[in-house]
Motif scaffolding. Structure first.
Motif, short mmCIF file in Angstrom:
data_model
loop_
_atom_site.label_atom_id
_atom_site.label_comp_id
_atom_site.label_asym_id
_atom_site.label_seq_id
_atom_site.Cartn_x
_atom_site.Cartn_y
_atom_site.Cartn_z
N CYS A 139 5.75 18.75 3.31
CA CYS A 139 6.48 18.00 2.30
C CYS A 139 6.35 18.79 1.01
O CYS A 139 5.25 19.20 0.64
N GLY A 166 9.19 12.26 1.10
CA GLY A 166 7.93 11.72 0.63
C GLY A 166 7.91 11.62 -0.87
O GLY A 166 7.10 10.92 -1.44
N HIS A 224 7.13 3.47 -1.36
CA HIS A 224 6.91 4.78 -1.98
C HIS A 224 6.63 4.55 -3.46
O HIS A 224 7.30 3.76 -4.10
N CYS A 260 10.49 16.19 3.08
CA CYS A 260 9.53 16.55 4.12
C CYS A 260 10.34 17.09 5.29
O CYS A 260 10.95 16.33 6.04
N GLN A 287 12.66 14.21 5.86
CA GLN A 287 12.16 12.87 5.63
C GLN A 287 11.47 12.91 4.29
O GLN A 287 10.62 13.74 4.05
N ALA A 317 1.47 10.07 0.53
CA ALA A 317 2.88 9.75 0.78
C ALA A 317 3.55 10.72 1.74
O ALA A 317 4.73 10.59 2.03
N CYS A 318 2.81 11.68 2.23
CA CYS A 318 3.39 12.80 2.98
C CYS A 318 3.12 12.65 4.48
O CYS A 318 1.97 12.77 4.93
N PRO A 319 4.16 12.34 5.26
CA PRO A 319 3.93 12.14 6.69
C PRO A 319 3.40 13.38 7.40
O PRO A 319 2.62 13.27 8.35
#
Lengths: 264, 264
Positions: free
Chosen positions: A236, A261, B95, A242, A259, B10-12
């Motif tokens: 990300c 973030g 978020h 991300c 995606q 917040a970062c997958p």
């Protein structure tokens, strides 16, 4: 940046060297970015718990000298200590196994109280002549350093608790080539042996700081040499997306493979 | 050896990358000698505390896509997460600003609870869809991680607490060339960018481990290049004596300039 310091509570040059290092650290511009970790090194690993002798008697026996000469030896070290602003009583100190103190220093590290406990233990041993070789004193020092008494007693009662951590530190010291302490290592790049003048520590800090961001990237997308901003893998980024690696056209322009973030 | 991991809650890919790193670590022979430190990286540093939106709404607005497409994007990430055994709910996630979480992660680190808090925060955010953007949830997570509630509330109430620690981490990430997260640094020698396969992490661990004792000595008595056992300065050695530097003939044979820390 991280500084690792191998030392033993029984070692006067470690006590003095810590003060000199801290003076060197105080003179270093980026001191707030320095983390210090204390590592274990037993000078007398063969000594059994409870086998405690007077330092002065031990010195006299070891060197075959009289009490006056031993006192002169101790006074020499005391002078060095006092010149660093440290208390040092040259008589009445005990010598014994430091294994349990090292185990407690590992517990203290896990609880964010290592430096506090080490300072208290040094002061007790060298300045106050409290014996750091009995459990009662160790418990009091550890509680004073901010540890929970129950946990301290549990560690002392279980000889295996943090025992591997102590031995791992000692093995690593040997691998680093350290035959004595104090031994200082700066970000695993720079080493300093012994209680050297504060300026040496400042110099080592500056040298290690200058090279602290020289990192070689490995893995998918990594170029050779220095860090690249696009080193590969799924990240990300601060552009707000991300991405998956397949999205070579850039994550923000290819929502099907992105995606978020952090949108801007 | 120390591994530093820059990430954002917040970062997958940080959530997934942590699991992949831990799988890589599990496959590393010297895993017990590895310390992991989590460092701060805000993907959305400009977002104000309390300015919280739904991740799916934010994604739809950012890319101008419909709900179905956004759901497909999230499902792609969810598939990756689940393949690592991680829970991931692709809808209903918030978020917002992660600054306070990072500040609490620094407190947790000081108390030896950083990994616990990070795992709980990731799980809350990604698997449980609890919002990690309100103080009440943060307090509960921090207490669950083993922190003292009073201390947690004090840090949350004081926006300066650990604020510099967060910003220092972020500055250092920039100096290392990291534009995105997760970003892994091994003993400040080797870097890995992104949530790469577990084998990449194992490889990086092995490479960094192999060079972890290559240290350049500086200061009095230091030779050039590798560590020397006699690097200068005042040391106590395992032969049982604590020498002053003037004792070039060897501490044990010159008791006038030696003081014992560890007789054999």
């Amino acid at each position: 940046m991280r500084v690792e310091i191998w030392s033993d509570i029984a070692c006067p040059w470690c006590y003095i060297g810590k003060a000199r290092f801290e003076k060197g650290l105080a003179g270093f511009a980026h001191r707030d970015g320095v983390e210090v970790v204390h590592r274990s090194f037993e000078l007398d690993p063969g000594r059994a718990k409870g086998d405690t002798v007077q330092v002065t008697d031990m010195l006299a026996a070891k060197y075959g000298r009289g009490a006056d000469e031993v006192r002169a030896m101790e006074e020499h070290v005391a002078t060095q200590a006092r010149s660093e602003g440290l208390g040092y009583r040259s008589e009445g100190r005990d010598h014994g196994s430091t294994f349990d103190i090292h185990r407690l220093l590992h517990l203290a590290r896990a609880r964010g109280r290592q430096n506090e406990l080490l300072d208290l233990a040094y002061r007790a041993n060298f300045a106050e002549e409290r014996s750091v070789y009995d459990d009662g004193t160790l418990v009091r020092l550890a509680v004073e350093a901010g540890l929970a008494e129950t946990e301290v007693r549990e560690v002392l009662a279980d000889p295996d608790a943090y025992a591997d951590a102590v031995r791992d530190d000692e093995r690593e010291a040997a691998e680093l080539g350290a035959n004595g302490v104090p031994f200082f290592v700066f970000d695993r790049r720079i080493g300093v042996s012994g209680g050297q003048p504060a300026e040496v520590f400042t110099q080592a800090l500056e040298q290690a700081w200058g090279s602290r961001t020289t990192v070689t990237m490995v893995g998918a997308g990594a170029g050779s040499g220095e860090v690249s901003g696009e080193a590969g893998g799924e990240v990300c980024d601060t552009d707000g997306a991300c991405a998956v690696p397949a999205s070579k056209s850039g994550p923000a322009s290819d929502p099907a493979s992105a995606q978020a973030g952090a949108p801007s």
